[in-house]
Scaffold this motif. Structure first.
Motif, PDB file in Angstrom:
ATOM      1  N   VAL A   3       0.842  -1.190   0.000  1.00  0.00           N
ATOM      2  CA  VAL A   3       0.000   0.000   0.000  1.00  0.00           C
ATOM      3  C   VAL A   3       0.877   1.239   0.000  1.00  0.00           C
ATOM      4  CG1 VAL A   3      -1.850   1.237   1.187  1.00  0.00           C
ATOM      5  CG2 VAL A   3      -1.709  -1.259   1.364  1.00  0.00           C
ATOM      6  N   CYS A   4       0.703   2.107  -1.018  1.00  0.00           N
ATOM      7  CA  CYS A   4       1.511   3.328  -1.079  1.00  0.00           C
ATOM      8  C   CYS A   4       0.884   4.411  -0.205  1.00  0.00           C
ATOM      9  CB  CYS A   4       1.635   3.823  -2.518  1.00  0.00           C
ATOM     10  SG  CYS A   4       2.545   5.376  -2.620  1.00  0.00           S
ATOM     11  N   SER A   5       1.666   4.967   0.706  1.00  0.00           N
ATOM     12  CA  SER A   5       1.139   5.990   1.608  1.00  0.00           C
ATOM     13  C   SER A   5       0.949   7.321   0.902  1.00  0.00           C
ATOM     14  CB  SER A   5       2.066   6.228   2.803  1.00  0.00           C
ATOM     15  OG  SER A   5       2.875   5.140   3.053  1.00  0.00           O
ATOM     16  N   ASP A   6       1.588   7.493  -0.273  1.00  0.00           N
ATOM     17  CA  ASP A   6       1.446   8.763  -0.991  1.00  0.00           C
ATOM     18  C   ASP A   6       0.189   8.778  -1.862  1.00  0.00           C
ATOM     19  OD1 ASP A   6       3.655   9.775   0.134  1.00  0.00           O
ATOM     20  OD2 ASP A   6       4.769  10.113  -1.736  1.00  0.00           O
ATOM     21  N   CYS A   7       0.109   7.833  -2.808  1.00  0.00           N
ATOM     22  CA  CYS A   7      -0.994   7.883  -3.772  1.00  0.00           C
ATOM     23  C   CYS A   7      -2.091   6.873  -3.455  1.00  0.00           C
ATOM     24  CB  CYS A   7      -0.468   7.654  -5.194  1.00  0.00           C
ATOM     25  SG  CYS A   7       0.203   6.011  -5.457  1.00  0.00           S
ATOM     26  N   GLY A   8      -1.858   6.011  -2.479  1.00  0.00           N
ATOM     27  CA  GLY A   8      -2.904   5.082  -2.073  1.00  0.00           C
ATOM     28  C   GLY A   8      -3.041   3.849  -2.954  1.00  0.00           C
ATOM     29  N   VAL A  23       6.205   3.591  -0.054  1.00  0.00           N
ATOM     30  CA  VAL A  23       6.032   4.509  -1.172  1.00  0.00           C
ATOM     31  C   VAL A  23       6.279   3.734  -2.455  1.00  0.00           C
ATOM     32  CG1 VAL A  23       6.797   6.673  -2.217  1.00  0.00           C
ATOM     33  CG2 VAL A  23       6.825   6.418   0.265  1.00  0.00           C
ATOM     34  N   CYS A  24       5.369   3.861  -3.424  1.00  0.00           N
ATOM     35  CA  CYS A  24       5.501   3.108  -4.677  1.00  0.00           C
ATOM     36  C   CYS A  24       6.568   3.755  -5.568  1.00  0.00           C
ATOM     37  CB  CYS A  24       4.167   3.007  -5.393  1.00  0.00           C
ATOM     38  SG  CYS A  24       3.635   4.521  -6.189  1.00  0.00           S
ATOM     39  N   ASN A  25       6.987   3.011  -6.586  1.00  0.00           N
ATOM     40  CA  ASN A  25       8.003   3.461  -7.536  1.00  0.00           C
ATOM     41  C   ASN A  25       7.676   4.803  -8.157  1.00  0.00           C
ATOM     42  OD1 ASN A  25      10.182   1.844  -7.758  1.00  0.00           O
ATOM     43  ND2 ASN A  25       9.161   0.329  -9.066  1.00  0.00           N
ATOM     44  N   ARG A  26       6.408   4.920  -8.575  1.00  0.00           N
ATOM     45  CA  ARG A  26       5.984   6.122  -9.273  1.00  0.00           C
ATOM     46  C   ARG A  26       6.112   7.349  -8.390  1.00  0.00           C
ATOM     47  NH1 ARG A  26       0.868   4.278 -11.482  1.00  0.00           N
ATOM     48  NH2 ARG A  26       0.184   5.170  -9.537  1.00  0.00           N
ATOM     49  N   CYS A  27       5.640   7.215  -7.152  1.00  0.00           N
ATOM     50  CA  CYS A  27       5.703   8.352  -6.215  1.00  0.00           C
ATOM     51  C   CYS A  27       7.158   8.666  -5.875  1.00  0.00           C
ATOM     52  CB  CYS A  27       4.921   8.052  -4.951  1.00  0.00           C
ATOM     53  SG  CYS A  27       3.147   8.028  -5.226  1.00  0.00           S
ATOM     54  N   MET A  28       7.972   7.614  -5.754  1.00  0.00           N
ATOM     55  CA  MET A  28       9.382   7.771  -5.430  1.00  0.00           C
ATOM     56  C   MET A  28      10.087   8.577  -6.523  1.00  0.00           C
ATOM     57  SD  MET A  28      10.759   6.827  -2.749  1.00  0.00           S
ATOM     58  CE  MET A  28      11.803   5.749  -1.830  1.00  0.00           C
TER      59      MET A  28
HETATM   60 ZN   LIG Z   1       2.429   5.947  -4.841  1.00  0.00          ZN
END
Ligand SMILES: [Zn+2]
Length: 152
Positions: free
Chosen positions: A103-108, A143-148
């Motif tokens: 679960v990405c804490s940034d984009c969900g 945090v997912c790759n994209r958000c990173m």
């Molecule tokens: Zn994300």
């Protein structure tokens, strides 16, 4: 493998049919279409997603109907609810493969994964401690790759 999948599908449909009969409820075409869409996905979903998928093919199925059908599937023991703390109630096949979640804490974004060696280790730990597991959920937050990759 394919045959096994079909067998599960038939079993789930039979289970739902029996549930409806026992409750004195009708096996409506809409309920059957919603169950098919849910089984076709073969992963967890939430009401809005399932509704959008169904609306494409069956414009006469309403959001409330999909919602009520998913609640029925849960009561019937076909689906189980998963809450990952993002405000969405997800549903997955109760007898299906277990999934774990990133679960990405940034984009969900929620990404499902399966890892049989994690499952084996969990079972071993539980057994060695004389513990019988009834339910479990693995949720890795980060945090997912994209958000990173996104600049601040
Ligand atoms: Zn994300």
């Amino acid at each position: 493998m394919e045959a096994q999948v079909n067998q599960t599908r038939q079993k789930v449909k039979e289970q739902f049919r029996l549930f409806l009969t026992n409750k004195g409820l009708k096996a409506t075409l809409q309920r059957s279409l919603i169950l098919d869409a849910f089984l076709d996905l073969d992963r967890s979903t939430h009401i809005d997603e399932l509704y959008l998928i169904l609306r494409g093919k069956h414009p006469n199925i309403g959001h409330a109907t999909v919602y009520r059908a998913l609640r029925l599937f849960t009561t019937a023991g076909i689906a189980r609810e998963i809450n990952l703390g993002d405000g969405l109630t997800r549903y997955e096949l109760a007898g299906g493969r277990r999934h774990d979640y990133l679960v990405c804490s940034d984009c969900g974004t929620v990404t499902e994964f399966e890892n049989s060696s994690i499952e084996r280790h969990q079972a071993e730990v539980a057994r060695s401690m004389g513990f019988t597991v009834q339910s479990l959920k693995i949720e890795l937050r980060g945090v997912c790759n994209r958000c990173m990759a996104q600049p601040e």
